[in-house]
Design an enzyme around this catalytic site. Structure first.
Site, short mmCIF file in Angstrom:
data_model
loop_
_atom_site.label_atom_id
_atom_site.label_comp_id
_atom_site.label_asym_id
_atom_site.label_seq_id
_atom_site.Cartn_x
_atom_site.Cartn_y
_atom_site.Cartn_z
N ALA A 76 3.16 6.01 -2.66
CA ALA A 76 4.36 6.79 -2.97
C ALA A 76 4.58 6.90 -4.48
CB ALA A 76 5.58 6.17 -2.30
N GLY A 126 0.82 -1.22 0.00
CA GLY A 126 0.00 0.00 0.00
C GLY A 126 0.84 1.26 0.00
N CYS A 127 1.88 1.27 0.81
CA CYS A 127 2.73 2.46 0.91
C CYS A 127 3.52 2.69 -0.38
CB CYS A 127 3.67 2.35 2.11
SG CYS A 127 2.77 2.33 3.69
N THR A 128 3.92 1.60 -1.03
CA THR A 128 4.63 1.72 -2.30
C THR A 128 3.69 2.27 -3.37
OG1 THR A 128 6.15 -0.06 -1.72
CG2 THR A 128 5.90 0.44 -4.07
#
Length: 158
Positions: A53, A48-50
């Site tokens: 970003a 999710g964070c990738t």
């Protein structure tokens, strides 16, 4: 579930100076007189964070055209942020808040539901700080997928 102290539109956000992925520090005051989008995410190089970003990376020129700079903040150590930036060719500053003091002050760390359980953790959040230093947008518990696209629609509609 106790609610973390949250920022609202018109508030003055807590100041910060944090280590960044370039070997120096970044302060909120570095963006005085400019609009800056500050987003908090749980952990570098997770799916999710990738996704979030990379969406910011791919939309950075559109955001910059609107006069908005971007900063990402997570509790990851600087070395992990450097790897995250290099792995995904991220083109905006990543800041390390290992003790979670900035996240807590901004209401982006505290109790949240995770798979039905109440846990302490990073609350995925996004803020736009206006050129006058006040909060122009505060979004808590955002979903990583499609978040940047939704933000761009809001900015373009304004």
């Amino acid at each position: 579930m106790t609610e973390a102290q949250r920022l609202n539109i018109g508030d003055t956000p807590p100041a910060f100076t944090l280590p960044n992925d370039q070997g120096s520090t970044t302060s909120l005051s570095d963006f005085a007189g400019q609009q800056v989008l500050v987003y908090f995410y749980p952990k570098a190089n997770t799916p999710g964070c990738t996704k979030e970003a990379c969406d910011f990376r791919d939309s950075l020129s559109q955001l910059n055209d609107l006069g908005i700079k971007v900063i990402g903040i997570s509790p990851d150590p600087v070395a992990k942020l450097i790897k995250f930036r290099e792995d995904h060719e991220l083109n905006f500053p990543l800041l390390s808040d290992e003790d979670k003091s900035v996240m807590t002050a901004w209401g982006a760390f505290g109790e949240k539901k995770n798979y039905g359980k109440i846990v302490q953790g990073v609350i995925r959040s996004t803020f736009v700080i206006n050129a006058d230093g006040t909060v122009g947008m505060a979004k808590y518990n955002v979903r990583a997928t499609g978040h940047v696209e939704r933000l761009l629609r809001e900015f373009n509609a304004a």
